[in-house]
Enzyme design. Structure first.
Site, short mmCIF file in Angstrom:
data_model
loop_
_atom_site.label_atom_id
_atom_site.label_comp_id
_atom_site.label_asym_id
_atom_site.label_seq_id
_atom_site.Cartn_x
_atom_site.Cartn_y
_atom_site.Cartn_z
N VAL A 75 -12.86 3.62 -4.61
CA VAL A 75 -11.64 3.03 -4.05
C VAL A 75 -11.65 3.32 -2.56
O VAL A 75 -12.37 4.19 -2.08
CB VAL A 75 -10.35 3.60 -4.70
CG1 VAL A 75 -10.24 3.19 -6.16
CG2 VAL A 75 -10.29 5.12 -4.56
N SER A 76 -10.84 2.57 -1.82
CA SER A 76 -10.88 2.69 -0.36
C SER A 76 -10.01 3.80 0.20
O SER A 76 -10.28 4.31 1.29
CB SER A 76 -10.46 1.36 0.28
OG SER A 76 -11.45 0.38 0.08
#
Length: 202
Positions: free
Chosen positions: A71-72
């Site tokens: 995930v970012s």
């Protein structure tokens, strides 16, 4: 089973050497090529495996799968997005009866190709320790230029398998965030260059 023939370009990518080095090895007999009826050089896959110290054929190499989730942002991790993504991959691999030896979870931008866990994954490929990488969607591996990484893994006989063809809606905000980050980075570089030019002219 018929031995697979590889082009010089694929062998160069797998061994991380230049075409010139490959040609010298052929001439010296260190790694000999065969010639096609058309006069083109090709290399037996079994010869490449012997050259790098692997005595088993590709079909005999034991399956070793790596799962990679990303995930970012830390916020996504806190909300449980990363754990849920990893759970989906684990369940998918279990249904496929894959032998999973490595599990990577990472927080980082998909536009950053220097992520620590991604580098570890690539190292495993170079060391012939994995045969397959499973990701939820191809943008989990890298946001843009996915095919470049795919070619890298394939050059080391590692298959990249992604579960979803279409990016889930839950990742749309993340994509926008990455795009804004990219624009901000370019803007900073442009303004920085202009500022430097103004200082120089003064």
């Amino acid at each position: 089973m018929e031995d697979k023939l590889l082009t010089p370009e694929k062998v160069c990518a797998a061994l991380n050497v230049s075409i010139q080095t490959l040609r010298l090895w052929d001439e010296s007999g260190k790694l000999s090529a065969i010639r096609t009826p058309g006069g083109h050089r090709r290399y037996r896959e079994s010869d490449i495996y012997k050259f790098i110290g692997i005595t088993k054929s590709p079909e005999e190499i034991e399956e070793s799968v790596a799962l990679y989730s990303r995930v970012s942002s830390g916020e996504q991790k806190t909300k449980g997005d990363l754990d849920r993504q990893n759970t989906r991959l684990t369940e998918y691999a279990a249904k496929k009866k894959y032998k999973v030896n490595y599990v990577f979870i990472e927080v980082g931008s998909g536009m950053n190709d220097s992520r620590a866990k991604l580098q570890q994954l690539m190292k495993l490929a170079r060391e012939k320790k994995i045969t397959k990488v499973v990701i939820e969607h191809k943008d989990r591996l890298i946001r843009f230029n996915f095919n470049i990484l795919k070619v890298f893994f394939e050059s080391h006989n590692v298959e990249v398998e992604y579960v979803e063809e279409v990016l889930p809606k839950s990742y749309e905000a993340e994509l926008i965030e990455d795009m804004l980050s990219l624009m901000a980075s370019f803007s900073a570089k442009i303004y920085g260059k202009r500022s430097a030019e103004r200082r120089k002219s003064q």
